[in-house]
Design a protein around this motif. Structure first.
Motif, mmCIF file in Angstrom:
data_model
loop_
_atom_site.group_PDB
_atom_site.id
_atom_site.type_symbol
_atom_site.label_atom_id
_atom_site.label_comp_id
_atom_site.label_asym_id
_atom_site.label_seq_id
_atom_site.Cartn_x
_atom_site.Cartn_y
_atom_site.Cartn_z
ATOM 1 N N LYS A 42 -55.124 85.382 -79.653
ATOM 2 C CA LYS A 42 -55.346 86.722 -79.118
ATOM 3 C C LYS A 42 -54.238 87.132 -78.159
ATOM 4 C CE LYS A 42 -60.355 86.720 -79.637
ATOM 5 N NZ LYS A 42 -60.605 85.370 -80.139
ATOM 6 N N GLY A 45 -51.228 88.243 -79.839
ATOM 7 C CA GLY A 45 -51.371 89.527 -80.520
ATOM 8 C C GLY A 45 -51.588 89.411 -82.015
ATOM 9 N N HIS A 65 -59.135 93.782 -82.733
ATOM 10 C CA HIS A 65 -57.685 93.570 -82.681
ATOM 11 C C HIS A 65 -56.957 94.867 -82.345
ATOM 12 C CE1 HIS A 65 -53.628 93.204 -84.534
ATOM 13 N NE2 HIS A 65 -53.668 92.057 -83.880
ATOM 14 N N GLY A 68 -56.024 96.611 -78.542
ATOM 15 C CA GLY A 68 -54.829 96.381 -77.735
ATOM 16 C C GLY A 68 -55.073 95.424 -76.595
ATOM 17 N N TYR A 69 -54.971 95.930 -75.367
ATOM 18 C CA TYR A 69 -55.042 95.030 -74.207
ATOM 19 C C TYR A 69 -56.416 94.389 -74.029
ATOM 20 C CZ TYR A 69 -57.137 98.898 -71.561
ATOM 21 O OH TYR A 69 -57.945 99.903 -71.124
ATOM 22 N N TYR A 71 -58.203 93.079 -76.425
ATOM 23 C CA TYR A 71 -58.097 91.889 -77.273
ATOM 24 C C TYR A 71 -57.343 90.789 -76.525
ATOM 25 C CZ TYR A 71 -57.153 89.369 -81.694
ATOM 26 O OH TYR A 71 -57.080 88.446 -82.699
ATOM 27 N N THR A 72 -56.257 91.169 -75.879
ATOM 28 C CA THR A 72 -55.474 90.217 -75.092
ATOM 29 C C THR A 72 -56.279 89.707 -73.900
ATOM 30 O OG1 THR A 72 -53.481 91.417 -75.731
ATOM 31 C CG2 THR A 72 -53.285 89.897 -73.877
#
Length: 156
Positions: A42, A45, A65, A68-69, A71-72
């Motif tokens: 994750k 990315g 997914h 964006g952020y 997911y991170t």
């Protein structure tokens, strides 16, 4: 006899048994190994799975997914929980961070009937609950089982 006293006695007896202590260490390592690769994926990315978007879990993970952020952020929390579980001094904090993440994964897996984690996610949740129970002596002050006098002595 009060509930808190009974739990304290049971917990202190269980903590003295080597097999339970070894099982706690095993659970910490196993849970950490479960989140290290998924957290890294994750943060990098990359997509977590190659499931088709026609599958409910694949559709969910594709949407996740694309956030964006967020997911991170989930990946960072997974890696942080895994690393904290591996360090004895921070294992309780790691188990506390791990719990809402694995609970969400477990409920999602059951809700969409995802065969890939129908067994593993509930087992990971149980292992995490075991660790939280193992650290009952550290977490008991959070729960309302203690009388007000005991809370004041603990600084709560």
């Amino acid at each position: 006899m009060r509930l808190a006293t009974s739990l304290d006695r049971l917990h202190s007896r269980v903590k003295q048994i080597r097999w339970f202590r070894d099982f706690a260490v095993f659970n910490r390592v196993a849970l950490a190994l479960g989140f290290l690769p998924s957290g890294y994926v994750k943060i990098a990315g990359e997509r977590f799975t190659d499931l088709a978007t026609c599958h409910p879990m694949g559709n969910y993970l594709e949407a996740l997914h694309r956030t964006g952020y967020y997911y991170t952020f989930i990946g960072v929390l997974q890696l942080m929980a895994a690393v904290l579980l591996l360090i004895p001094r921070t294992a309780t904090l790691g188990a506390m961070i791990y719990f809402p993440i694995i609970l969400n994964i477990c409920i999602l897996s059951l809700a969409v009937r995802f065969e890939g984690s129908l067994l593993t996610s509930p087992l990971m949740l149980l292992a995490n609950l075991y660790l939280l129970c193992w650290d009952y002596d550290k977490l008991k002050y959070v729960f309302p089982f203690q009388p007000p006098a005991a809370r004041q002595q603990a600084g709560i």
